[in-house]
Design an enzyme around this catalytic site. Sequence first.
Site, PDB file in Angstrom:
ATOM      1  N   SER A 128      -4.550  19.928  76.910  1.00 37.15           N
ATOM      2  CA  SER A 128      -4.831  20.441  75.568  1.00 37.15           C
ATOM      3  C   SER A 128      -3.690  21.277  75.005  1.00 37.15           C
ATOM      4  O   SER A 128      -3.661  21.552  73.800  1.00 37.15           O
ATOM      5  CB  SER A 128      -6.113  21.279  75.583  1.00 37.15           C
ATOM      6  OG  SER A 128      -5.993  22.363  76.496  1.00 37.15           O
ATOM      7  N   HIS A 149      -6.083  13.237  74.462  1.00 33.70           N
ATOM      8  CA  HIS A 149      -6.783  14.517  74.556  1.00 33.70           C
ATOM      9  C   HIS A 149      -8.197  14.381  74.008  1.00 33.70           C
ATOM     10  O   HIS A 149      -8.416  14.354  72.803  1.00 33.70           O
ATOM     11  CB  HIS A 149      -5.989  15.591  73.792  1.00 33.70           C
ATOM     12  CG  HIS A 149      -6.650  16.929  73.767  1.00 33.70           C
ATOM     13  ND1 HIS A 149      -6.460  17.827  72.724  1.00 33.70           N
ATOM     14  CD2 HIS A 149      -7.506  17.528  74.635  1.00 33.70           C
ATOM     15  CE1 HIS A 149      -7.163  18.901  72.966  1.00 33.70           C
ATOM     16  NE2 HIS A 149      -7.800  18.749  74.111  1.00 33.70           N
ATOM     17  N   GLU A 161      -7.398  13.108  70.390  1.00 33.75           N
ATOM     18  CA  GLU A 161      -6.057  13.412  69.892  1.00 33.75           C
ATOM     19  C   GLU A 161      -5.026  12.658  70.739  1.00 33.75           C
ATOM     20  O   GLU A 161      -4.967  12.840  71.955  1.00 33.75           O
ATOM     21  CB  GLU A 161      -5.827  14.919  70.002  1.00 33.75           C
ATOM     22  CG  GLU A 161      -4.571  15.441  69.385  1.00 33.75           C
ATOM     23  CD  GLU A 161      -4.600  16.959  69.322  1.00 33.75           C
ATOM     24  OE1 GLU A 161      -4.317  17.515  68.247  1.00 33.75           O
ATOM     25  OE2 GLU A 161      -4.911  17.613  70.345  1.00 33.75           O
ATOM     26  N   ASN A 199      -5.609  22.639  69.087  1.00 32.86           N
ATOM     27  CA  ASN A 199      -5.564  23.996  69.635  1.00 32.86           C
ATOM     28  C   ASN A 199      -4.571  24.895  68.920  1.00 32.86           C
ATOM     29  O   ASN A 199      -4.717  26.123  68.946  1.00 32.86           O
ATOM     30  CB  ASN A 199      -5.270  23.943  71.132  1.00 32.86           C
ATOM     31  CG  ASN A 199      -6.512  23.601  71.921  1.00 32.86           C
ATOM     32  OD1 ASN A 199      -7.611  24.013  71.578  1.00 32.86           O
ATOM     33  ND2 ASN A 199      -6.357  22.819  72.977  1.00 32.86           N
TER      34      ASN A 199
END
Length: 291
Positions: A128, A149, A161, A199
């Site tokens: 991540s 991800h 992702e 993130n």
Amino acid sequence: MVSAMVYDLDSIATVGVVGAGTMGSGIAQVSAMAGYDVVMRDVEDDLVESGFETIERSLDRLVESDRLSDEQAGAVTDRIAGTTDAADLADCDVVVEAVVEEMEVKQNIFADLDDRTAAGTVLATNTSTLSITTIASATERPEDVVGIHFMNPAPVMRGVEVVVGEKTADAVVDFAHAFAEDLGKTTWESDDKPGFVTNRILMPWLNEGIRAFDEGVATKEDIDTGMRLGTNVPMGPLELADHIGLDVVLHASETLHEELGDRYKPAYLLKRKVEAGDLGKKTGEGFYEYE
């Protein structure tokens, strides 16, 4: 970079998953639900068994809500083989790593996968926050390495992702999108920058919600309610941090703080909660209490 290998989704029969924790078991489940055979590997039998227990609980909820039949749920678990032997990953057509967010651990895994799997096997990481390019540098074929991800929990969350390393082949990027979409997910793409899309934006939001609570701006309930109703998100920052795991949020925040500076500095109360062992839903207590 364009690879000479043709990465054909139709040729994929077996998916390898390294790690049987929350993310690994979830990725194994969604892969099996899509009809793939799965090899789920962890370092201890107890961890593999725990992964199966997580999958079975998830499938039970789907059966209870009439989204799967008992027969369909049984077929999913039958398609997953658990193992502690890394050699069992050798014949997988694509491998997704989902272990602890530590660069050395991931590089060791990818160096081993590089030796064990055939040329052209796509080697994906579920990281991540960590650099795809740095992870790929542990292999002799960085063109085969890509970030896929999954969001947590993988069986529920619709998004994936795709993260492109410096040397990831265009065909591998296309394959990553197609593979995730075949699992029923919707994808978006990010360059290999710290935190990627999700993130990079999410961690400051979570930490600011925690700071607002710590500084007495409002109760945790009002902060979460305000964000849910004011911005149309399904969970407020404190609820979501508990759901992700406060230790995971802290680790991601610390990684981004190191890479990108003070705007990613973890909230003091987040550190204190983690030090106390109150990690959120998985331990029964975080900002809220759970059964």
